[in-house]
Design an enzyme around this catalytic site. Structure first.
Site, short mmCIF file in Angstrom:
data_model
loop_
_atom_site.label_atom_id
_atom_site.label_comp_id
_atom_site.label_asym_id
_atom_site.label_seq_id
_atom_site.Cartn_x
_atom_site.Cartn_y
_atom_site.Cartn_z
N TYR A 71 29.94 11.58 -30.51
CA TYR A 71 28.97 12.31 -30.67
C TYR A 71 29.60 13.44 -29.01
O TYR A 71 29.83 13.83 -27.51
CB TYR A 71 28.79 12.00 -29.18
N PHE A 226 19.80 2.68 -35.52
CA PHE A 226 18.92 2.71 -36.95
C PHE A 226 17.69 1.38 -36.81
O PHE A 226 17.19 1.02 -38.37
CB PHE A 226 19.14 3.02 -38.56
#
Length: 314
Positions: A71, A226
């Site tokens: 990230y 998600f």
């Protein structure tokens, strides 16, 4: 200090009620609503805002933060290192299986080989400033959505679990999780002591229901990524489903909150890690735990048709 109506398990080490109540991962008691840190990369130009957001995470009773070295190529891990304090009692969960690829179609490339997994754990330890990462998820590349392994990146799961187990034995990681794993893969991995599974899963994409049942039976944390769908073109979105919208209107809440509330009700081992770079969205996500879904609302939501998430990359 605990009260008659609040058990110690329901409070973080700072004395704040755990967001969403208490759940468990790798033997750690954590808030059922955690925080996915990926979107903090959006605040690269405003580090102070990113640090403040992470401090707000702690204030809201979140003590489960999900991250990865890839990230922002260590940027997000550095924020976590600087913002969180030992006394906050936050359980940091990271993942391996990919490396940064800033020039790629998506900013990641597979890193599945055992030596790459080990190197990634070492990088995570350095950027997080930890001696041990409580949980590290092995991100498999067996299923969409996302990267797929090709060539020498197609690695047998047993070879990967061998290095993950060695890292656990060495004390560099506390426990092993799996991400983007198939049902067969999870079954094969169970003897290694899997503590959590992170798969794409939401109200409108429930293809892994059998795997969720297995995780519930084995007391493995189910940590859907998600959780509102819609991350890639072609994926269904929870917020666009008419039944979700109708329930949200009846409760005076947002469709996003209803989607998260349904996940919390759907199985006792669900831990959520919705991500955001916005304080208002963070607070709204935490507030989703206060939604009371009655039997009529649950029946309406349970009847929503599940659609496949096996879509090509956009």
């Amino acid at each position: 200090m605990t009260t008659n109506s609040t058990s110690s398990a329901e409070l973080t080490t700072t004395g704040v009620p755990r967001a969403g109540g208490a759940g468990t991962i790798a033997g750690h008691t954590v808030s059922r609503i955690g925080f996915g840190a990926m979107q903090l990369e959006r605040l690269r130009a405003d580090r102070n805002a990113a640090i403040a957001l992470l401090r707000r995470v702690v204030e809201l009773g979140i003590d489960h933060v999900d991250t990865a070295q890839f990230y922002g190529d260590g940027f997000v891990n550095g924020l976590i290192r600087d913002a969180l304090r030992p006394e906050d009692g936050v359980v940091v969960v990271s993942k391996v299986g990919a490396d940064p690829d800033p020039g790629g179609a998506i900013p990641l490339r597979p890193a599945q080989r055992p030596e790459q997994l080990r190197a990634s754990v070492e990088d995570n330890l350095t950027s997080l400033g930890l001696d041990q990462i409580p949980v590290v998820n092995l991100r498999r590349l067996d299923t969409r959505p996302g990267l797929r392994a090709e060539g020498d990146q197609v690695v047998d799961l047993d070879d990967q679990l061998a290095v993950m187990t060695a890292l656990r034995d060495e004390g560099k990681i506390g426990a092993i999780g799996l991400s983007a794993v198939t049902l067969d893969g999870l079954r094969r991995a169970l003897p290694a002591g899997i503590v959590c599974v992170q798969n794409s899963y939401s109200l409108v994409a429930r293809g892994d229901e059998e795997m969720l049942r297995l995780c519930t039976a084995e007391q493995i944390a189910w940590v859907p990524f998600f959780p509102l769908g819609g991350a890639f073109p072609g994926m269904p979105k929870v917020t666009e489903d008419p039944a979700v919208a109708a329930v949200a209107r009846s409760l005076g809440r947002t469709p996003e909150q209803v989607g998260l509330a349904w996940l919390l009700r759907h199985a006792p081992n669900v831990l959520l890690i919705p991500g955001t770079a916005n304080t208002g969205h963070l607070e709204a996500n935490v507030a989703a735990a206060t939604i009371a879904l009655d039997e009529a609302a649950l029946s309406e939501l349970d009847a929503v048709r599940s659609r496949s998430t096996d879509v090509p990359l956009g």
